[in-house]
Every structure is written in C-alpha cells, then in structure tokens.
Design an enzyme around this catalytic site. Structure first.
Site, mmCIF file in Angstrom:
data_model
loop_
_atom_site.group_PDB
_atom_site.id
_atom_site.type_symbol
_atom_site.label_atom_id
_atom_site.label_comp_id
_atom_site.label_asym_id
_atom_site.label_seq_id
_atom_site.Cartn_x
_atom_site.Cartn_y
_atom_site.Cartn_z
ATOM 1 N N LYS A 176 -3.742 9.420 4.115
ATOM 2 C CA LYS A 176 -4.417 8.485 3.193
ATOM 3 C C LYS A 176 -4.376 7.112 3.860
ATOM 4 C CE LYS A 176 -4.279 5.576 0.316
ATOM 5 N NZ LYS A 176 -4.932 4.254 0.523
ATOM 6 N N GLU A 251 8.793 3.188 6.034
ATOM 7 C CA GLU A 251 8.694 2.165 7.089
ATOM 8 C C GLU A 251 8.123 0.922 6.412
ATOM 9 O OE1 GLU A 251 9.587 2.435 10.219
ATOM 10 O OE2 GLU A 251 9.567 4.556 10.755
ATOM 11 N N CYS A 285 4.681 -5.619 10.877
ATOM 12 C CA CYS A 285 5.963 -5.401 10.191
ATOM 13 C C CYS A 285 7.113 -5.965 11.008
ATOM 14 C CB CYS A 285 6.179 -3.918 9.948
ATOM 15 S SG CYS A 285 6.068 -2.953 11.461
ATOM 16 N N GLU A 384 8.900 -12.024 3.570
ATOM 17 C CA GLU A 384 7.894 -11.614 4.548
ATOM 18 C C GLU A 384 6.569 -12.289 4.193
ATOM 19 O OE1 GLU A 384 6.281 -7.557 4.488
ATOM 20 O OE2 GLU A 384 6.642 -7.476 6.644
#
Ligand code: NAD
Length: 482
Positions: A176, A251, A285, A384
């Site tokens: 997906k 992750e 990331c 973040e």
C-alpha cells in the site's frame, strides 16, 4: 507523461479497477499541478488482494524454491537498472526530489533486488544437540501474507528493502504505497510482472491511509505488517495488527544528532553535516536534524555551516539543484510553523538557502534554514520537523554530548565526529540509536546494513541480512528416533 495506466491496481497478476472505481489526483510538488491519477483502493480491494496473495502461496509462488526466488529478484533488479531513467524521472516528478537524488533511489532499488537475490538461498536453519535418540533442527519459513504500508519520501528504497526481503523469504506481499507518491510502486509492480514474478506474489493497492491502509493493517488474513511512516500512524497500525495478534515492524521517525567534537576533521565533516540535513528537503526519517557541537568550536562550525547554507539552491526537481520542493502545501505549512519559532531572537535562523527565480509559483518551495541558540529541550530540538531545517546545539563535555544525543524520544541514527579512537567506541556504545556512524553519516545508503529504531523510532530491523529474519518465522522440529 506517466508511461503506463496508473489508475488500476495489481491483484493476482491482473491490473484491475478498484471496486468503487474512484481515483486520486497525482500532484507535481515542483509546480503544484496535477499530471495524472492513481486508484483509490479501499477495504474491498484489500480483501481481494489478501485472497490473491493467499492463492499465490498455495500455487506457483508457494512452490518456488529459494533459488527460483533469488533468480526472479535478480531479473527484477536487472530490469530496474535498464529502466533507471524512467524510474528516476517518475520519482522526481511525483515526490519533487532533485533528479540526482531520485536516480540514487532507483539505483538503491536495483541494489536491494541484487542483495536479496543473492541472499534468498543463504538463510539456513540449525541443528541443535539434544537428548540421546533425538535429532533437532530448525526451519526458516515465510510468515505467509505480508502487508507493506510505506510513506511518500523514499518509495523506491523502502519497496526495495521491505518487499525485496519479504519476497526473498517466500512471502506473498501486498503493497500500500502512500497517496502522495504511488507511481514508482506501480512501475515497480510492472517491472516485477515483466520479470516473471508469479501472479499474486506481489499485489499493489494505492489509496488513502485511513481506507486502504487501515483495511490492510486490520485484515485478519494478513500474517505480518511492515509499516514505515509516522509515530502516530505506526501506533495505530500496531494496535490494529494486535487485534489479530500478528507481528509488526515499525520504521518510524527520528530526530537524529551528529555530534561534533573539537578534535574532529571539520573539512571532512562539513559536507556530511549539511547533506544529512537537507537531502530530500529534510524529509528523511534519518535526517540529521540536530548538529551537536563542542562549545570550543561552536562559533567556527556555525560560520562554516552558515556559508554552506547560503550557497544552497532550491528549485524544481528536474532542474536537479541541491534541494527540491516539499511534498505538499500541508507539509510546507507544518515546517513553516516550526520556522516561525526561529524568527525570534533566540533561537534564531542564522542562515538560509535561496529559491531560484524561475521556480514555478505553485511549487512547495522553502529555503533550507540553519537555526542556532537552540536549547536541547526546545520543540525545535525535540520534534521531527520533516523539512530542510537543522538546529545547532552546543555541549561542553562528552557526558553532556551523550545526554543531548539521547535526550529525545527517538533513537534512529547518530553520527559522531572525533579523531579520538577510544571516544569513538565509548560514544558508539553510549548512544541510543539503531545505527551509529563514526566519521561519516549514512555510509552511502547501506543496503547491507541493518536499519531500524529504538524508542519512538520503532522496532524491528529492515535492510541487510537481518531483514530476512524479520520476514520469516523459525520452526523447531524435534524428531525422537531412539
Ligand atoms: P504517515 O504515517 O502519514 O503515512 C505512512 C503510510 O501510512 C502512508 O502509506 C499512509 O497512507 C498510511 N496510513 C495513514 N494513515 C493510516 C492508517 N490509519 N492506517 C494504516 N495506514 C495509514 O507518514 P508520512 O507522512 O507518509 O511519512 C513521514 C513519516 O515517515 C516521518 O515520520 C518519517 O520519519 C517516517 N519515515 C520513517 C522511515 C524509517 O525507515 N524509519 C523511513 C521513511 C519515513
């Protein structure tokens, strides 16, 4: 310009319409204009994908040997290499990343296929000495149907590391891709088909997270979920998978530091420090969004970083400059809300790159910003941001450096710059992160290197040989023969 019919989904070896027949527009972040459409898959389509994957496991794919699987992955890798230009341009248009960076992702995809092609028949079980009259051995078996929910920032790399490892171990995968960037996932599926991957071994259902993504995570017919994305959604995916008790690899995000000691080779460090902050417009990331620097060289390093930032050029992906646009207007607004915090006296933006004059007005451009005088507990140093923003934080001694490096809820990657050998090892052990780089950052991509987080950066490992253990399950066979 999309070189295939992008509005269909791949189920059981056939390109078909979704049950609802709806689509989502594809936006070019460099212009803000739409240039195609993808399917908007939903729960019914995920049901069909799970049935097709299950059928593949009891058909040709389930019977494929490890050698067969390796050869198929090698063929896919060769075709990816042949179609590198097409894939790179597609990714550049879809994600907005400069062409050179998109090309590096396509090269990495091919490299993942090569790596997992070579590894497929090298995962062995063990024999275990036991009681008199027994023989014990272990078998590594696929989970069965694996779900792969991936983000928009590095589609090709994440497909390579997660779908590549899952197929190597004989799982049947359902991918997906993210609603903001699905084109290379669809192109990859076409390449896999061309390579002869049996029907149903890979199924691809684009769509919205809360529709196709949520349906995949909660589906009782899925045996393992690999999720790459935000902490918030990762938690929801883990809860959904928990409702039918299947393993999950998460992750997630990061706030990774690069720690620079006064004895470091600054000339060597500088390009790594900057690149790790602005690559893919900071939407990475493992972006090193914190530069943690020893007070003695703080001013000198800040001045040199500032010079580098002022030289950065931002523009359309196909112009292949240092930095492209952000993925969307929504992401730009989010990053801007953080930059507003740096427009005060303290913290303060000390240097910015420049958007080129001919950048289309509808593109989601943002100049990369370097922010100084940031306290380690400030939101800019804790959260973040996922944009081209780097903060600089001073420290006085090694203990404080460790405390700052470990002082966020994340633990994905860290860099340490020092020429003191003993300190290199002390720091590598003291830092809480899934990867620690000494006098480098990122190790050039590191297809072979296990990767994953600690804390809110997630759990489980992908990349390298380690991923093959995550995408398989160990069975112990105990035979009593007297
Ligand atoms: P996101 O969590 O919003 O979306 C990721 C994927 O999850 C997309 O495919 C999305 O459609 C899907 N999704 C959204 N809601 C869902 C739901 N309720 N159920 C199931 N699926 C759902 O993340 P994003 O904005 O696409 O990506 C950015 C994030 O990804 C950042 O936090 C970044 O750090 C992280 N990331 C981590 C890694 C890593 O390897 N650790 C790599 C790349 C990106």
């Amino acid at each position: 310009m999309i070189p295939f019919e992008s509005e269909t989904i791949l189920i059981g070896g056939k390109w078909v319409n979704t049950a609802a027949g709806e689509t989502l527009p594809v936006e070019d972040p460099s212009t803000g204009r739409h240039f195609g459409a993808i399917a908007r898959g939903g729960g019914d389509d995920i049901d069909r994908a799970v049935a097709a994957a299950r059928a593949a496991l009891s058909g040709a794919w389930g019977r494929a040997t490890a050698v067969d699987r390796g050869r198929l992955l090698a063929r896919i890798g060769a075709l990816v290499t042949e179609q590198l230009d097409m894939l790179a341009e597609l990714e550049a248009r879809d994600v907005g990343k400069p062409l050179t960076q998109a090309r590096a992702d396509a090269v990495a995809l091919a490299r993942y296929m090569e790596f997992y092609a070579g590894a497929a028949d090298k995962v062995h079980g063990a024999t275990i000495p036991y009681l008199e009259g027994y023989t014990i051995f272990t078998l590594r078996e696929p989970h069965g149907v694996t779900g792969h929910i991936i983000p928009w920032n590095y589609p090709m790399q994440i497909i390579g590391r997660s779908v590549g490892a899952a197929l190597a171990m004989g799982n049947a995968a359902i991918l997906k891709p993210a609603e903001d960037a699905s084109l290379t996932a669809l192109a990859f599926a076409r390449i896999a088909e061309e390579a002869g991957l049996p029907a149903g071994a890979l199924n691809v259902v684009p769509g919205l997270g809360e529709e196709a993504g949520a349906a995949l995570a909660a589906h009782p017919g899925v045996d393992h979920i690999s999720f790459t994305g935000s902490v918030e959604v990762g938690g929801a995916v883990q809860a959904a998978a928990g409702s039918h008790v299947v393993p999950v690899t998460l992750e997630l995000g990061g706030k990774s530091p690069q720690v620079v000691f006064a004895d470091a080779d600054i000339d060597a460090a500088l390009p790594f420090l900057v690149k790790a902050g602005i690559q893919n417009a900071g939407q990475t990331c493992s972006a090193a969004s914190r530069v943690v620097v020893e007070t003695r060289i703080h001013d000198e390093l800040l001045a040199r970083l500032s010079d580098s930032y002022r030289a950065l050029r931002v523009g359309p992906a196909l112009s292949d400059l240092d930095v492209g646009p952000l993925i969307s207007e929504r992401q730009k607004a989010r990053v801007d809300s953080y930059l507003a915090m740096g427009r005060a006296n303290r913290p303060r933006i000390v240097a910015e790159g420049a958007i080129v004059d001919d950048a289309p007005s509808g593109g989601h451009y943002m100049p990369p910003a370097l922010i100084a005088d940031v306290d380690a507990d400030h939101a800019l140093a804790q959260e973040e941001i996922f944009g081209p923003v780097q903060v600089v934080i001073p420290f006085d001694d090694e203990a404080e450096a460790v405390s700052i490096a470990n002082g966020t809820p994340y633990g994905l990657v860290a860099g340490v710059w020092t020429n003191d050998g003993a300190r290199q090892f002390r720091m590598a052990k003291a830092i809480r992160a899934g990867q620690v780089f000494i006098n480098n950052y990122g190790a050039g991509g590191g297809v072979e290197l296990p990767f994953g987080g600690m804390g809110k950066s997630g759990h489980g490992r992908e990349k390298g040989f380690e991923a093959l253990y995550g995408f398989s399950v160990l069975k112990t066979v105990a035979a009593r023969h007297g």
